[in-house]
Design a protein around this motif. Sequence first.
Motif, PDB file in Angstrom:
ATOM      1  N   GLU A   1      -4.298 -14.898 -16.560  1.00 44.13           N
ATOM      2  CA  GLU A   1      -4.116 -13.531 -16.071  1.00 44.13           C
ATOM      3  C   GLU A   1      -5.148 -12.622 -16.724  1.00 44.13           C
ATOM      4  O   GLU A   1      -4.826 -11.690 -17.465  1.00 44.13           O
ATOM      5  CB  GLU A   1      -2.684 -13.052 -16.312  1.00 44.13           C
ATOM      6  CG  GLU A   1      -1.673 -13.833 -15.490  1.00 44.13           C
ATOM      7  CD  GLU A   1      -0.451 -13.024 -15.133  1.00 44.13           C
ATOM      8  OE1 GLU A   1       0.194 -12.489 -16.046  1.00 44.13           O
ATOM      9  OE2 GLU A   1      -0.132 -12.927 -13.933  1.00 44.13           O
TER      10      GLU A   1
ATOM     11  N   ILE B   1      -5.522 -10.311  -2.801  1.00 44.94           N
ATOM     12  CA  ILE B   1      -4.914 -10.700  -4.084  1.00 44.94           C
ATOM     13  C   ILE B   1      -3.987  -9.614  -4.605  1.00 44.94           C
ATOM     14  O   ILE B   1      -2.988  -9.898  -5.280  1.00 44.94           O
ATOM     15  CB  ILE B   1      -5.994 -11.071  -5.127  1.00 44.94           C
ATOM     16  CG1 ILE B   1      -5.346 -11.694  -6.379  1.00 44.94           C
ATOM     17  CG2 ILE B   1      -6.865  -9.888  -5.478  1.00 44.94           C
ATOM     18  CD1 ILE B   1      -4.526 -12.933  -6.142  1.00 44.94           C
ATOM     19  N   THR B   2      -4.259  -8.345  -4.300  1.00 40.36           N
ATOM     20  CA  THR B   2      -3.394  -7.261  -4.754  1.00 40.36           C
ATOM     21  C   THR B   2      -1.995  -7.389  -4.168  1.00 40.36           C
ATOM     22  O   THR B   2      -1.007  -7.017  -4.822  1.00 40.36           O
ATOM     23  CB  THR B   2      -4.002  -5.895  -4.384  1.00 40.36           C
ATOM     24  OG1 THR B   2      -5.257  -5.754  -5.064  1.00 40.36           O
ATOM     25  CG2 THR B   2      -3.104  -4.742  -4.780  1.00 40.36           C
TER      26      THR B   2
ATOM     27  N   TYR C   1      -0.871 -10.479  -2.679  1.00 45.56           N
ATOM     28  CA  TYR C   1      -0.404 -11.855  -2.898  1.00 45.56           C
ATOM     29  C   TYR C   1       0.241 -12.007  -4.274  1.00 45.56           C
ATOM     30  O   TYR C   1       1.272 -12.684  -4.417  1.00 45.56           O
ATOM     31  CB  TYR C   1      -1.589 -12.806  -2.772  1.00 45.56           C
ATOM     32  CG  TYR C   1      -1.273 -14.279  -2.950  1.00 45.56           C
ATOM     33  CD1 TYR C   1      -0.705 -15.019  -1.918  1.00 45.56           C
ATOM     34  CD2 TYR C   1      -1.592 -14.951  -4.134  1.00 45.56           C
ATOM     35  CE1 TYR C   1      -0.447 -16.378  -2.059  1.00 45.56           C
ATOM     36  CE2 TYR C   1      -1.339 -16.297  -4.283  1.00 45.56           C
ATOM     37  CZ  TYR C   1      -0.764 -17.008  -3.246  1.00 45.56           C
ATOM     38  OH  TYR C   1      -0.514 -18.356  -3.399  1.00 45.56           O
ATOM     39  N   SER C   2      -0.345 -11.369  -5.281  1.00 52.48           N
ATOM     40  CA  SER C   2       0.156 -11.549  -6.641  1.00 52.48           C
ATOM     41  C   SER C   2       1.623 -11.132  -6.795  1.00 52.48           C
ATOM     42  O   SER C   2       2.422 -11.883  -7.350  1.00 52.48           O
ATOM     43  CB  SER C   2      -0.728 -10.812  -7.652  1.00 52.48           C
ATOM     44  OG  SER C   2      -0.368 -11.146  -8.973  1.00 52.48           O
TER      45      SER C   2
ATOM     46  N   ARG D   1       3.918 -13.699  -5.210  1.00 53.39           N
ATOM     47  CA  ARG D   1       4.088 -14.890  -6.061  1.00 53.39           C
ATOM     48  C   ARG D   1       4.924 -14.572  -7.299  1.00 53.39           C
ATOM     49  O   ARG D   1       5.798 -15.354  -7.683  1.00 53.39           O
ATOM     50  CB  ARG D   1       2.723 -15.431  -6.466  1.00 53.39           C
ATOM     51  CG  ARG D   1       1.901 -15.964  -5.313  1.00 53.39           C
ATOM     52  CD  ARG D   1       2.405 -17.301  -4.790  1.00 53.39           C
ATOM     53  NE  ARG D   1       2.049 -18.377  -5.692  1.00 53.39           N
ATOM     54  CZ  ARG D   1       2.924 -19.229  -6.274  1.00 53.39           C
ATOM     55  NH1 ARG D   1       4.213 -19.091  -6.055  1.00 53.39           N
ATOM     56  NH2 ARG D   1       2.482 -20.185  -7.059  1.00 53.39           N
ATOM     57  N   THR D   2       4.668 -13.412  -7.905  1.00 54.76           N
ATOM     58  CA  THR D   2       5.405 -13.041  -9.119  1.00 54.76           C
ATOM     59  C   THR D   2       6.904 -12.964  -8.854  1.00 54.76           C
ATOM     60  O   THR D   2       7.716 -13.388  -9.687  1.00 54.76           O
ATOM     61  CB  THR D   2       4.890 -11.684  -9.654  1.00 54.76           C
ATOM     62  OG1 THR D   2       3.509 -11.824 -10.009  1.00 54.76           O
ATOM     63  CG2 THR D   2       5.678 -11.230 -10.876  1.00 54.76           C
TER      64      THR D   2
ATOM     65  N   SER E   1       1.689  -3.586 -10.127  1.00 48.66           N
ATOM     66  CA  SER E   1       0.978  -4.865 -10.186  1.00 48.66           C
ATOM     67  C   SER E   1      -0.500  -4.625  -9.956  1.00 48.66           C
ATOM     68  O   SER E   1      -0.882  -3.805  -9.108  1.00 48.66           O
ATOM     69  CB  SER E   1       1.528  -5.831  -9.129  1.00 48.66           C
ATOM     70  OG  SER E   1       0.880  -7.093  -9.181  1.00 48.66           O
TER      71      SER E   1
ATOM     72  N   GLY F   1      -4.888 -10.024  -9.430  1.00 47.81           N
ATOM     73  CA  GLY F   1      -4.361 -11.289  -9.920  1.00 47.81           C
ATOM     74  C   GLY F   1      -5.438 -11.961 -10.737  1.00 47.81           C
ATOM     75  O   GLY F   1      -6.599 -11.531 -10.740  1.00 47.81           O
TER      76      GLY F   1
ATOM     77  N   GLU G   1      -5.050 -17.570  -9.756  1.00 45.67           N
ATOM     78  CA  GLU G   1      -4.213 -17.142  -8.642  1.00 45.67           C
ATOM     79  C   GLU G   1      -5.063 -16.734  -7.438  1.00 45.67           C
ATOM     80  O   GLU G   1      -4.680 -16.952  -6.281  1.00 45.67           O
ATOM     81  CB  GLU G   1      -3.327 -15.985  -9.087  1.00 45.67           C
ATOM     82  CG  GLU G   1      -2.233 -15.627  -8.101  1.00 45.67           C
ATOM     83  CD  GLU G   1      -1.237 -14.641  -8.688  1.00 45.67           C
ATOM     84  OE1 GLU G   1      -0.060 -15.002  -8.822  1.00 45.67           O
ATOM     85  OE2 GLU G   1      -1.642 -13.496  -9.016  1.00 45.67           O
ATOM     86  N   THR G   2      -6.230 -16.132  -7.689  1.00 45.29           N
ATOM     87  CA  THR G   2      -7.115 -15.742  -6.597  1.00 45.29           C
ATOM     88  C   THR G   2      -7.668 -16.965  -5.877  1.00 45.29           C
ATOM     89  O   THR G   2      -7.778 -16.984  -4.638  1.00 45.29           O
ATOM     90  CB  THR G   2      -8.258 -14.853  -7.114  1.00 45.29           C
ATOM     91  OG1 THR G   2      -7.713 -13.763  -7.863  1.00 45.29           O
ATOM     92  CG2 THR G   2      -9.080 -14.296  -5.958  1.00 45.29           C
TER      93      THR G   2
END
Length: 348
Positions: free
Chosen positions: A103, A161-162, A164-165, A168-169, A291, A294, A298-299
Motif C-alpha cells: 500500500e 483504482i480509486t 476499485y480499492s 476490494r477493501t 480512500s 490503491g 492492487e492496481t
Amino acid sequence: MDTIGYAAQSAATPLAPFHFERRDLRPNDVAIEILYCGVCHSDLHTVRGDWGPQAYPLIPGHEIVGRVIEVGPEVKKYKAGDNVAVGCMVDSCQKCDQCEHGEEQYCREGMTPTYGSPDRVSGEITQGGYSKHIIVREEFVLSVPDGLDLSRAAPILCAGITTYSPLRTWNISKGSRVGVIGLGGLGHMAVKLAAAMGAHVTVLSRTADKKKDAESLGAHELLISTDEEAMEKAANSFELIIDTVPVEHDVNPYTPLLDIDGTLVMVGQVGPIMGPTTVPMIMGRRRIAGSLIGGIRETQELLDFCAEKNVHPDCEMIRMDEINEAFVRMEKSDVRYRFVIDMASLEA
C-alpha cells in the motif's frame, strides 16, 4: 532525454507546449514513450493551485499508457516494446510497513506523486503524462494485459483504482449491495467495476435523467435522492456507498441508506465536509470513511481484472492542443466520462 509536454507556467495561465529534460536512466529505471494519457479532475485542481501552491512550470497527467523504449541494467520485469502503464505515484520509501504490504499510497514517508513533487533522489520536480516520454523506477511501472484496448485503458490508472480499492477493501462480491453517488469519471468506473464483481448496483442521482446512462453502464437501479419517499423506502439498502462527488456536499441524506455496519466512502471531494449528524452512525454502527487510490499490487490486479472482464472506461479522445478546452468542458461535466489525450498529436 530531451522531450516535450504541455505545462502550466502559473495558476492563471493555460497549458502550452514546453520543452524539458527527463532525467538520465538510473539502473532500476524504465523509459516509456507515452501513447495515451487520461485527463483527471485533479489535474485541473493542481495546476490551478486549488489544493495549495505548486512548483511551476508543471506538467500534469497521472493516467499514463505507453510503450517501453529503454530500461536500466538492473530492470528485470520489462523490456523494450512492452506495453506498460503508470498511475498516480512514481516512488515511495519501499521499506515502511505500508510499502511492504503493498500500500505504497500510504507510505509513512509520503509517496511521490507522478507530477508536482520532489524526486526522492535528485529533488527535481516530477512532471506528468501530458508529455511524449516519462522515466519511472521499475517498481512503479505496471504491465498492460493483452486484453485491454490501449486507447481506453488510461483512466483505469486513477478513476479505476480509486473506485476499485474501496470495493476490494470492503469485500464486495456477487450479491453485494452497492450504491454510487455521482456518475462522472469516477462514478461510471465504480458502476462498471461493482457490476463486474456481481454486485447489485444502484446509482444515486438528484434527477431521473441519468437512468438510461446508469443502466447502460451496468447499474440495476436509479435512486432519486431528491425523492423523500423513495429515500425513506431505501433505508438500510446498501453495504457500501461510493461517494464520487468532487465538491462540498451534504452526506446526511445518504448515511441512513446504509445497512448495519455499512460504509459510505468518500473518494471524490478533497477538503472539509458539511457537518454530518452522528445519529445514523450510532444507531446502525454505520461509518463515513475515505480512500486514496490503491497500491501497485492492487492496481496491477485491477488491470488484469479489467482485461478478464472486458471493463473499459468510456472515453472521448482529444488532441493535446485541445486540453484547455477539455478543462473548461470538464468543469461543466461535459464529458462522458473521461477525456484521453492521444499523444501522437503532440508534435516534438
